[in-house]
Motif scaffolding. Structure first.
Motif, short mmCIF file in Angstrom:
data_model
loop_
_atom_site.label_atom_id
_atom_site.label_comp_id
_atom_site.label_asym_id
_atom_site.label_seq_id
_atom_site.Cartn_x
_atom_site.Cartn_y
_atom_site.Cartn_z
N MET A 1 0.85 -1.17 0.00
CA MET A 1 0.00 0.00 0.00
C MET A 1 0.89 1.23 0.00
N ASP B 1 -7.26 -2.83 9.17
CA ASP B 1 -7.74 -2.92 7.81
C ASP B 1 -6.78 -2.15 6.89
N GLU B 2 -6.48 -2.76 5.76
CA GLU B 2 -5.49 -2.13 4.86
C GLU B 2 -5.81 -0.69 4.52
N LYS B 3 -7.07 -0.39 4.45
CA LYS B 3 -7.43 0.99 4.07
C LYS B 3 -7.02 1.99 5.16
N ASP B 4 -6.75 1.50 6.36
CA ASP B 4 -6.37 2.40 7.45
C ASP B 4 -4.86 2.44 7.70
N TRP B 5 -4.09 1.72 6.91
CA TRP B 5 -2.64 1.71 7.14
C TRP B 5 -2.05 3.10 6.97
N THR B 6 -2.61 3.85 6.02
CA THR B 6 -2.14 5.23 5.82
C THR B 6 -2.28 6.02 7.11
#
Ligand SMILES: O=P(O)(O)OC[C@H]1O[C@H](O[C@H]2O[C@H](CO)[C@@H](O)[C@H](O)[C@H]2O)[C@H](O)[C@@H](O)[C@@H]1O
Length: 400
Positions: free
Chosen positions: A25, A277-282
């Motif tokens: 990501m 969740d990958e979308k929250d890695w940022t």
């Protein structure tokens, strides 16, 4: 803490194991890509493996780190696929995605990689022949080496079989555990008094008393759990209040991110995103950045789905190996063959010390091709256990 008892066996541990996912990501922060993932397998890495690069060692313990531009966190891990198969078996999604052809490709790539990093089991004689007439000194990483990678860091128990194997090997060879965890925590997992322990990536070493270390700065006399007098070497002791402060800030700053976990490892802090969740890695990366930008004396490194905040000092697992060899009176390479077994990016410092000193062997635990300073490889903790058992058999039957 939803953990199973400490005597859980490997089968139980496997059921706790995390999912293998596509982990790449890109996180764009101004000009620099932030990428959170496990360290990349070989075919996905383009350049330097170190996530925070640009640091140079000065003569003293402190690293010289280029000033971070505001708003830029330079985490130079490449896009990567988390395929640490031994510790992170594929989840259903990945299994559906992976077809037989891909498995075959993976096998071929792994076999090719084994030519460069031969199996320490298959090459056992190559390791033990040079050890004839010498003492083997054994250094073992914990997570991913003695215990499989699991979702909850508090539940990374080692199996009783592994504990027995480590205990046996320590009867024949001086053995030390060198972990990123706090020394107390790793001892709670291993629970063997026969070993030496170094926690916080080597920044907290308990070793035997050496008079010659009495003048060593940061080395103090202490007592171990059995009341025995020991030397305690803590080169980052002055950072303790700062680390506590940063730990609290990181807990606060990430508490609304589902799955994020902050672990206090005494002289360093781990921010886990394995369960985020990958979308929250940022968001995780940004929050960590927001905290550490206020601390120029701290740096960030990157482990297996974990960001590690640590002091900017010239100390790592490689330095810890050298220190321990000296503490144990084993620093003469003519008489001693050190072996270091580890799976993580931080273990590379130790592999490098052995390789560059032309003294001993690094063994990388990995089920996927990865560039390394190690000489040999083992696929997973199960193979590590077999290797330890083989060392004991070899020692018992060896006439030299
Ligand atoms: O030097 P090590 O002993 O290998 O410690 C490195 C880090 O290991 C732990 O995190 C890793 O293992 C966890 C349990 O399997 C896993 O959940 C996590 O994703 C991995 O990064 C430990 O929790 C960290 O504090 C250590 O720094």
């Amino acid at each position: 803490m939803d953990c199973l008892p400490n005597n859980s066996d490997n089968k139980t541990l496997k059921s706790l194991s995390s999912d293998r996912r596509l982990d790449s990501m890109d996180l764009k922060s101004n000009h620099t890509a932030l990428v959170l993932a496990d360290p990349a397998p070989l075919n996905r890495v383009s350049s330097g493996l170190l996530p925070y690069s640009g640091a140079t060692f000065s003569q003293n313990l402190f690293l010289t780190v280029p000033t971070m531009k505001a708003g830029i966190l330079d985490i130079r891990a490449s896009n990567c696929l988390d395929s640490m198969e031994s510790s992170s078996p594929p989840d259903k999604k990945s299994r559906d995605f992976n077809n037989d052809l891909e498995s075959t490709d993976t096998d071929v790539a792994y076999r090719a990689w084994l030519l460069k990093y031969p199996s320490a089991l298959a090459s056992f004689d190559q390791i033990t022949n040079p050890a004839k007439g010498k003492r083997i000194a054994l250094f073992l990483d914990y997570d991913g080496t003695l215990s499989p990678i699991v979702d909850n860091p508090d539940c990374a128990f080692m199996s009783n079989d592994m504990r027995a194997a480590v205990k046996n090997v320590a009867e024949f060879f001086p053995t030390a555990i060198i972990s990123g965890r706090s020394r107390d925590k790793v001892y709670e997992f291993v629970w063997l008094t026969e070993l030496n322990y170094a926690g916080s990536h080597g920044m907290d070493i308990m070793g035997p008393v050496r008079q010659s270390f009495d003048d060593h700065s940061n080395c103090i006399r202490s007592t171990d759990n059995q009341g025995k007098e020991v030397n305690l070497f803590q080169p980052a002791s002055e950072f303790l209040p700062m680390i506590d402060e940063v730990f609290n800030s990181l807990v606060n700053n990430t508490k609304d991110i589902r799955g994020a976990k902050v672990e206090n490892n005494k002289f360093c802090v781990s921010v886990h995103y394995r369960n985020v969740d990958e979308k929250d890695w940022t968001v995780v990366a940004q929050r960590v950045h927001d905290v550490i930008r206020n601390y120029p004396r701290l740096r960030l490194t990157h482990g297996r789905k974990v960001l590690e905040v640590r002091p900017v000092i010239n100390w790592d697992k490689g330095k810890a190996v050298t220190f321990l060899l000296e503490s144990l009176g084993l620093s003469n390479c003519e008489d001693v063959l050190p072996i270091y077994v580890g799976d993580d990016q931080t273990d590379e410092d130790a592999f490098k010390v052995l390789r560059e000193g032309n003294c001993g062997y690094g063994i990388l635990v990995s089920s996927v091709p990865k560039e390394s300073n190690a000489f040999f490889s083992l696929k997973d903790p199960q193979e590590v256990m077999e290797f330890l058992k083989s060392l004991v058999v070899w020692k018992k039957t060896s006439t030299l």
